[in-house]
Scaffold this motif. Structure first.
Motif, PDB file in Angstrom:
ATOM      1  N   ALA A 170       0.804  -1.211   0.064  1.00  0.00           N
ATOM      2  CA  ALA A 170       0.008   0.067  -0.085  1.00  0.00           C
ATOM      3  C   ALA A 170       0.846   1.252  -0.069  1.00  0.00           C
ATOM      4  O   ALA A 170       1.819   1.301   0.566  1.00  0.00           O
ATOM      5  N   ASP A 171       0.430   2.268  -0.806  1.00  0.00           N
ATOM      6  CA  ASP A 171       1.224   3.550  -0.997  1.00  0.00           C
ATOM      7  C   ASP A 171       1.072   4.547   0.068  1.00  0.00           C
ATOM      8  O   ASP A 171       1.720   5.219   0.552  1.00  0.00           O
ATOM      9  N   TRP A 172      -0.174   4.347   0.662  1.00  0.00           N
ATOM     10  CA  TRP A 172      -0.689   5.278   1.726  1.00  0.00           C
ATOM     11  C   TRP A 172      -1.604   4.491   2.703  1.00  0.00           C
ATOM     12  O   TRP A 172      -2.297   3.590   2.347  1.00  0.00           O
ATOM     13  N   ASP A 193       1.607   7.496  18.013  1.00  0.00           N
ATOM     14  CA  ASP A 193       1.946   6.194  18.268  1.00  0.00           C
ATOM     15  C   ASP A 193       2.045   5.281  16.974  1.00  0.00           C
ATOM     16  O   ASP A 193       3.282   4.585  16.886  1.00  0.00           O
ATOM     17  N   VAL A 194       1.131   5.557  16.136  1.00  0.00           N
ATOM     18  CA  VAL A 194       1.446   5.048  14.877  1.00  0.00           C
ATOM     19  C   VAL A 194       2.637   5.276  14.099  1.00  0.00           C
ATOM     20  O   VAL A 194       3.067   4.250  13.266  1.00  0.00           O
ATOM     21  N   ARG A 195       2.991   6.691  14.048  1.00  0.00           N
ATOM     22  CA  ARG A 195       4.054   6.988  13.300  1.00  0.00           C
ATOM     23  C   ARG A 195       5.262   6.533  13.907  1.00  0.00           C
ATOM     24  O   ARG A 195       6.134   6.046  13.136  1.00  0.00           O
ATOM     25  N   SER A 196       5.332   6.246  15.052  1.00  0.00           N
ATOM     26  CA  SER A 196       6.579   5.774  15.854  1.00  0.00           C
ATOM     27  C   SER A 196       6.737   3.933  15.436  1.00  0.00           C
ATOM     28  O   SER A 196       7.817   3.508  15.363  1.00  0.00           O
ATOM     29  N   GLN A 197       5.621   3.398  15.180  1.00  0.00           N
ATOM     30  CA  GLN A 197       5.582   2.004  14.977  1.00  0.00           C
ATOM     31  C   GLN A 197       5.669   1.710  13.546  1.00  0.00           C
ATOM     32  O   GLN A 197       6.176   0.617  13.225  1.00  0.00           O
ATOM     33  N   LEU A 198       5.395   2.454  12.484  1.00  0.00           N
ATOM     34  CA  LEU A 198       5.523   2.153  11.110  1.00  0.00           C
ATOM     35  C   LEU A 198       6.474   2.935  10.517  1.00  0.00           C
ATOM     36  O   LEU A 198       6.433   2.882   9.271  1.00  0.00           O
ATOM     37  N   GLY A 199       7.334   3.803  10.940  1.00  0.00           N
ATOM     38  CA  GLY A 199       8.683   4.191  10.420  1.00  0.00           C
ATOM     39  C   GLY A 199       8.164   5.172   9.380  1.00  0.00           C
ATOM     40  O   GLY A 199       7.701   6.313   9.202  1.00  0.00           O
ATOM     41  N   ALA A 200       8.582   4.918   8.043  1.00  0.00           N
ATOM     42  CA  ALA A 200       8.535   5.578   6.935  1.00  0.00           C
ATOM     43  C   ALA A 200       7.408   5.442   6.263  1.00  0.00           C
ATOM     44  O   ALA A 200       7.129   6.293   4.997  1.00  0.00           O
ATOM     45  N   ALA A 221      -4.158  15.447  13.256  1.00  0.00           N
ATOM     46  CA  ALA A 221      -3.277  14.122  12.731  1.00  0.00           C
ATOM     47  C   ALA A 221      -2.185  14.527  11.989  1.00  0.00           C
ATOM     48  O   ALA A 221      -0.981  14.174  11.945  1.00  0.00           O
ATOM     49  N   VAL A 222      -2.189  15.726  11.292  1.00  0.00           N
ATOM     50  CA  VAL A 222      -1.247  16.280  10.401  1.00  0.00           C
ATOM     51  C   VAL A 222      -0.104  16.485  11.383  1.00  0.00           C
ATOM     52  O   VAL A 222       1.348  16.580  10.910  1.00  0.00           O
ATOM     53  N   GLN A 223      -0.312  17.326  12.454  1.00  0.00           N
ATOM     54  CA  GLN A 223       0.698  17.775  13.526  1.00  0.00           C
ATOM     55  C   GLN A 223       1.446  16.728  14.068  1.00  0.00           C
ATOM     56  O   GLN A 223       2.702  16.806  14.368  1.00  0.00           O
ATOM     57  N   ALA A 224       0.831  15.393  13.851  1.00  0.00           N
ATOM     58  CA  ALA A 224       1.330  13.986  14.450  1.00  0.00           C
ATOM     59  C   ALA A 224       1.963  13.454  13.454  1.00  0.00           C
ATOM     60  O   ALA A 224       2.631  12.354  13.743  1.00  0.00           O
ATOM     61  N   GLY A 225       2.142  13.728  12.226  1.00  0.00           N
ATOM     62  CA  GLY A 225       2.691  13.024  11.077  1.00  0.00           C
ATOM     63  C   GLY A 225       2.083  12.775   9.963  1.00  0.00           C
ATOM     64  O   GLY A 225       2.697  12.043   9.100  1.00  0.00           O
ATOM     65  N   ALA A 226       0.667  12.589   9.743  1.00  0.00           N
ATOM     66  CA  ALA A 226       0.023  12.221   8.451  1.00  0.00           C
ATOM     67  C   ALA A 226       0.048  13.453   7.470  1.00  0.00           C
ATOM     68  O   ALA A 226       0.421  14.539   7.903  1.00  0.00           O
ATOM     69  N   THR A 227       0.325  12.852   6.186  1.00  0.00           N
ATOM     70  CA  THR A 227       0.832  13.785   5.217  1.00  0.00           C
ATOM     71  C   THR A 227      -0.156  13.894   4.141  1.00  0.00           C
ATOM     72  O   THR A 227      -0.263  14.484   2.865  1.00  0.00           O
ATOM     73  N   GLN A 228      -1.576  12.986   4.172  1.00  0.00           N
ATOM     74  CA  GLN A 228      -2.398  12.933   3.104  1.00  0.00           C
ATOM     75  C   GLN A 228      -3.879  13.357   4.003  1.00  0.00           C
ATOM     76  O   GLN A 228      -3.924  12.799   4.991  1.00  0.00           O
TER      77      GLN A 228
END
Length: 539
Positions: A170-172, A193-200, A221-228
């Motif tokens: 999956a791309d996203w 939490d998800v960001r820390s576990q799924l890396g890149a 969510a964006v401030q926590a690392g979501a980009t879409q």
């Protein structure tokens, strides 16, 4: 340096699930073109094969050569089956899209209750479906349905769903607050939490507005690392709607400093919001942030006095940044600043030191007390200000009108209006029928004047609203009538108030015609037409 974000618009799919919103294939194509001009990165067109409209859309959208990626929506393969045999997945391939959005369950409760299968089979359904589409060369966006509820109920399984999707290619990975019940703090914590576990892995967010927090949750969510960021124009969508991209985009770009659209593109935001609302035939709320007509409207005299010195005193951004504009309202709350600003906007000169300005303000307040409202009737306000300033040439004088409304058994109601005016010293008496008394009056009034002012052939009444002001008085209540008129290039609004709806309508109609004739020259009357008008006296 700010991080670039991707905007995923689902107005054409999730937005159409909103009550009262139905788009034809032509409508969807028009909106897709407009969204592409705005600069969104993904446009979700619908569900291939679900209905004839979506089939036609996916066929015809290829001809538009849009810059945005067109995506098709579908669910993972059915339980205990094979992905390459799944009709839904094959319809996505047949649609010709560049990208697919696959929705899968991430809440164990849903797996057991809705899908009625095992947790392992659900993981296999997700992985098989994604891998199949990736093998066919599609970009795959995985929407983890009910992710936040699932995470709170069974964190390990919700994470396993995302990891399974990522492993399949999956791309996203998009986390969905499908029920719209999460709080911004929860969203920020879980995405972190998800960001820390799924890396890149590239993460996305899809929020619903059931707690009126869809925009806030998307930003968290964006401030926590979501980009879409997924959402819809004007927040359209099922139940209470989706994250409103008309608020999400400027908040991200103008407030938080993220790269979203170009300055030129974000300047089209207001126009896009209003265009989509017109196509969807849904009124855009006046108070909608950033793009509503009242978003930068000022009514209180103290406010207006301050913004005339510096707009930053009561405006959090320059309205032009999002394609909107500042508006000064004149009402019973108006002070001298309101009137002077509005007059200047209309090209009318008022001397602030003159008692005339105070008289105009008091007159406006008296009219508002009687039930008039000039906030949505700028044309009537302009006529009032021009008359007070002696800056208007009256093209006609009203003398009388009569109405005939007849209903006979088995036949429709017939409305006929008789209007008598003085036009340039000549008495003009005309009659006209119409679809109801107001339309008949409108037709008779313009018929009486069009010989002298051919420009009136270009204008027509485009909207008509009646509001009861004193409900306790029942059928004897005072009413306010607002009329919108249009010509080939513009529109304007006028107001009338009376205990009689016909009289209120007439007042608004007359103001509309007077406004249309500002600046018109007074030609010589046509003798033949004059004779024709006089001949109607005995009609």
């Amino acid at each position: 340096m700010s991080k670039a974000l991707s905007i995923f618009d689902t107005t054409l799919r999730d937005g159409t699930q909103g009550e009262g919103i139905s788009l034809s294939a032509d409508d969807k194509l028009k909106i897709a073109r407009k969204l592409d001009q705005l600069g969104v990165h993904y446009i979700e067109g619908g569900i291939p094969g679900s209905n004839n409209k979506d089939i036609e859309f996916f066929r015809r959208v290829q001809e538009l050569n849009l810059q945005a990626k067109i995506t098709a929506f579908g669910s993972t393969r059915r339980k205990n089956s094979e992905a390459h045999l799944d009709a839904n997945l094959n319809r996505i391939l047949e649609s010709g899209v560049q990208a697919a959005t696959l929705v899968g369950k991430s809440w164990d409760f849903h797996v057991h209750t809705a899908l009625q299968t095992t947790l392992d089979e659900n993981l296999a359904m997700i992985a098989d479906s994604i891998a199949f589409l990736k093998q066919k060369g599609l970009e795959v966006i995985f929407d983890a349905e009910h992710f936040f509820d699932g995470f709170k109920h069974n964190k390990d399984y919700a994470l396993a769903v995302l990891k399974s999707a990522a492993a399949a290619g999956a791309d996203w990975l998009v986390m969905c607050d499908t029920n719209g019940g999460s709080m911004p703090g929860e969203v920020h914590s879980i995405v972190t939490d998800v960001r820390s576990q799924l890396g890149a892995a590239r993460l996305g967010i899809h929020t619903h507005n059931d707690c009126e927090l869809a925009v806030a949750n998307a930003l968290s969510a964006v401030q926590a690392g979501a980009t879409q960021i997924q959402g819809t124009i004007n927040g359209y969508g099922e139940r209470c709607g989706n994250a409103n991209l008309c608020s999400v985009i400027p908040n991200l770009q103008l407030k938080l400093g993220y790269e979203v659209l170009s300055a030129e593109q974000i300047g089209q935001l207001t126009n896009t919001a209003r265009y989509v609302s017109e196509i969807a035939n849904v009124n855009l709320p006046n108070n909608q942030p950033y793009v509503g007509t009242s978003a930068f409207a000022h009514k209180g005299g103290i406010h207006v006095s301050a913004i005339l010195r510096d707009s930053k005193t009561y405006e959090h951004i320059q309205p032009e940044l999002v394609g909107n504009k500042q508006r000064i309202l004149v009402s019973e709350l108006a002070g001298q600043s309101n009137v002077l600003s509005k007059a200047k906007e209309m090209g009318i000169e008022f001397d602030p030191a003159n008692d005339q300005t105070k008289e105009v303000i008091q007159h406006i307040k008296d009219l508002e007390h009687q039930g008039y409202s000039f906030e949505g009737a700028d044309a009537s306000l302009e006529m009032l200000l021009r008359s007070a300033n002696g800056d208007i040439e009256e093209k006609f004088v009203f003398e009388s009108f009569k109405m005939l409304v007849e209903k006979t058994a088995g036949k429709s109601v017939v409305s006929e209006a008789f209007v008598k005016l003085n036009v340039g010293g000549a008495s003009v008496y005309t009659a006209a029928e119409g679809n109801g008394p107001v339309n008949a009056l409108d037709n008779a009034l313009r018929k009486a004047l069009v010989t002298y002012f051919p420009r009136l052939k270009e204008m027509h009444l485009s909207d008509y609203k009646v509001r009861v002001l004193d409900e306790k008085d029942a059928t004897a209540a005072k009413v306010r009538v607002l009329i919108e008129s249009r010509d080939l290039t513009s529109s304007w609004n006028t107001v009338g108030v009376s205990e009689n709806v016909i009289e209120a309508s007439w007042e608004a109609l007359v103001d509309s015609i007077r406004y249309a004739l500002i600046g018109e020259t007074f030609p010589e009357a046509d003798p033949a037409a004059e004779e024709q008008n006089q001949g109607l006296v005995n009609h």
